[in-house]
Design a protein around this motif. Structure first.
Motif, mmCIF file in Angstrom:
data_model
loop_
_atom_site.group_PDB
_atom_site.id
_atom_site.type_symbol
_atom_site.label_atom_id
_atom_site.label_comp_id
_atom_site.label_asym_id
_atom_site.label_seq_id
_atom_site.Cartn_x
_atom_site.Cartn_y
_atom_site.Cartn_z
ATOM 1 N N GLN A 161 56.659 52.608 41.508
ATOM 2 C CA GLN A 161 55.699 52.365 41.529
ATOM 3 C C GLN A 161 55.362 53.531 40.791
ATOM 4 O O GLN A 161 55.060 54.842 40.931
ATOM 5 C CB GLN A 161 55.123 52.078 42.699
ATOM 6 N N ALA A 162 54.494 53.367 40.229
ATOM 7 C CA ALA A 162 53.255 54.041 39.419
ATOM 8 C C ALA A 162 52.079 54.739 39.861
ATOM 9 O O ALA A 162 51.273 54.357 39.703
ATOM 10 C CB ALA A 162 53.215 53.422 37.442
ATOM 11 N N THR A 163 51.747 54.600 40.978
ATOM 12 C CA THR A 163 50.944 55.004 42.123
ATOM 13 C C THR A 163 49.724 56.250 41.116
ATOM 14 O O THR A 163 48.719 55.404 41.562
ATOM 15 C CB THR A 163 51.172 55.471 43.614
ATOM 16 N N GLU A 164 50.104 56.914 40.500
ATOM 17 C CA GLU A 164 48.995 57.863 40.127
ATOM 18 C C GLU A 164 48.618 56.533 39.076
ATOM 19 O O GLU A 164 47.265 56.954 38.620
ATOM 20 C CB GLU A 164 49.647 58.495 39.902
ATOM 21 N N GLU A 165 48.945 56.189 37.831
ATOM 22 C CA GLU A 165 48.523 55.537 36.945
ATOM 23 C C GLU A 165 48.006 54.677 37.427
ATOM 24 O O GLU A 165 47.199 54.213 36.860
ATOM 25 C CB GLU A 165 50.167 55.231 35.819
ATOM 26 N N ILE A 166 48.570 53.411 38.768
ATOM 27 C CA ILE A 166 47.469 52.760 38.549
ATOM 28 C C ILE A 166 45.967 52.754 39.036
ATOM 29 O O ILE A 166 44.917 52.443 39.243
ATOM 30 C CB ILE A 166 48.211 51.767 40.238
ATOM 31 N N ALA A 167 46.591 53.837 40.504
ATOM 32 C CA ALA A 167 45.168 54.540 40.957
ATOM 33 C C ALA A 167 43.610 54.854 39.340
ATOM 34 O O ALA A 167 42.350 54.753 39.397
ATOM 35 C CB ALA A 167 45.111 55.687 42.027
ATOM 36 N N ARG A 168 44.321 55.751 38.345
ATOM 37 C CA ARG A 168 43.802 56.004 36.889
ATOM 38 C C ARG A 168 43.133 54.570 36.582
ATOM 39 O O ARG A 168 42.054 54.877 35.598
ATOM 40 C CB ARG A 168 44.532 57.036 36.171
ATOM 41 N N HIS A 169 44.181 53.808 36.350
ATOM 42 C CA HIS A 169 43.253 52.543 35.383
ATOM 43 C C HIS A 169 42.289 52.155 36.218
ATOM 44 O O HIS A 169 41.072 51.434 35.985
ATOM 45 C CB HIS A 169 44.449 51.337 35.330
ATOM 46 N N ALA A 170 42.669 51.988 37.925
ATOM 47 C CA ALA A 170 41.195 51.727 38.525
ATOM 48 C C ALA A 170 40.322 52.671 38.986
ATOM 49 O O ALA A 170 39.074 51.434 38.273
ATOM 50 C CB ALA A 170 41.571 51.326 40.562
ATOM 51 N N ALA A 171 39.897 53.585 38.414
ATOM 52 C CA ALA A 171 39.033 54.613 38.476
ATOM 53 C C ALA A 171 38.776 54.176 36.630
ATOM 54 O O ALA A 171 37.206 54.595 37.261
ATOM 55 C CB ALA A 171 39.564 55.938 38.853
#
Length: 349
Positions: free
Chosen positions: A296-306
């Motif tokens: 699960q690409a949590t850092e990438e997911i958070a990046r896209h959210a921001a």
């Protein structure tokens, strides 16, 4: 050496302080040639706007908040990294705000946080992002936000989000275990207040059903997303007379707890017990054997959210329409040494 200031940029570019400010704020009224000249000097000087100072000088806010309530430290660290990387590149500040998702005053707390800290918006992590009452309260207060949620598809409910398909990834993990010959597969829940727990359980249950394997409630243990709950849940399953030949933990911390319980009982992993986790955290790579999991690409997911939140804030400030489409992510199965065919024995030397 002292840090470059906005005055240094203006003097080198031969423009006013107001023009530099307009370029920094990405306002559309600046001529393209002037914008390029100012940006060239910003890059040459390494100038970084101070978000708090910008907010004090301006009617606009230049900081966002990250709101979370999760016992998984690895997950939270990756969330922070992803959001912070976007804030830095966009000239925004970031305020981290852990909170109690069960508090009846949570909506008031977040509204006060935005007002007191002059935040432009919020990134909501689970489980706050999945609380309808909180979402309604923030919407009524006209506080911009982006949700990170667990869902198979875009909910299209009018609130912006980045969604993660936990169900299909959990299905793939369970299917992998079934195809290795496992019929009795234990499942250890994460926190029930997290929709990801329900989605991962649903993937597990659906896979069993599709392969014609009866659901045994004795193999399903409630808990939270922690190592200790993984250890306790595993001890309970391993004490059964007809114990499972495989255990699926709802995240890697749980699975690492299962692995520790197996080792403490002298159970050979994966030859006597296969173990799988979820998220592809450091636990999954550093354990012995390394854990089969879902990446699960949590850092990438958070990046896209921001990026979505800050992008919408900037578009709105410029009088442009905000984005209307939500992004989705699908964790991928990663097979490692903690899973093996049922009844396999280690090769003799």
């Amino acid at each position: 050496m002292r840090s470059a200031t906005i005055k240094d940029v203006a003097e080198r570019a031969g423009v006013s302080l107001k023009t530099v400010s307009r370029v920094i704020n990405n306002e559309p009224s600046v001529h393209a040639r002037t914008r390029e000249k100012v940006q060239r000097e910003i890059d040459a000087l390494g100038y970084q706007p101070d978000p708090s100072a910008r907010s004090l000088r301006s009617t606009r806010a230049y900081a966002i908040g990250l709101v979370y309530d999760n016992p998984n430290a690895h997950y939270i660290i990756n969330l922070q990294r992803g959001v912070l990387s976007v804030c830095r590149s966009s000239g925004f500040g970031l305020q981290i705000h852990p909170c109690d998702s069960s508090s009846p005053k949570l909506a008031d707390e977040l509204c006060e946080l935005v007002r007191r800290s002059r935040l432009a918006g919020l990134v909501l992590a689970p489980p706050m992002s999945e609380q309808p009452a909180l979402i309604r309260a923030l919407s009524e207060a006209k506080i911009p936000f982006i949700r990170i949620i667990s869902a198979r598809k875009d909910p299209q409910d009018g609130s912006p989000c980045v969604y993660v398909d936990d169900r299909d990834a959990a299905y793939a993990i369970t299917e992998h275990l079934i195809q290795l010959g496992h019929q009795r597969i234990g499942f250890l829940w994460g926190g029930r207040e997290h929709r990801s727990s329900l989605e991962r359980y649903q993937g597990y249950e659906d896979a069993l059903k599709d392969y014609g394997i009866a659901l045994d409630r004795k193999l399903i243990v409630p808990g939270d997303y922690t190592f200790d709950d993984g250890f306790r849940g595993a001890r309970k399953l391993l004490a059964l007379k007809d114990r499972p030949s495989a255990i699926f933990g709802s995240n890697d911390e749980i699975a690492a707890g299962v692995l520790a319980a197996a080792h403490s009982d002298g159970i050979n992993v994966p030859y006597e017990l296969s173990i799988a986790g979820f998220e592809d955290s450091p636990f999954s790579k550093q354990s012995w054997p390394a854990l089969t999991t879902a990446r699960q690409a949590t850092e990438e997911i958070a990046r896209h959210a921001a990026q979505r939140l800050i992008g919408d804030l900037q578009r709105e400030a410029n009088g442009e329409p905000v984005s209307s489409s939500n992004e989705g992510f699908s964790p991928e199965l990663v097979v490692r040494g903690s899973t093996a065919p049922r009844h396999t024995a280690p090769a003799k030397r």
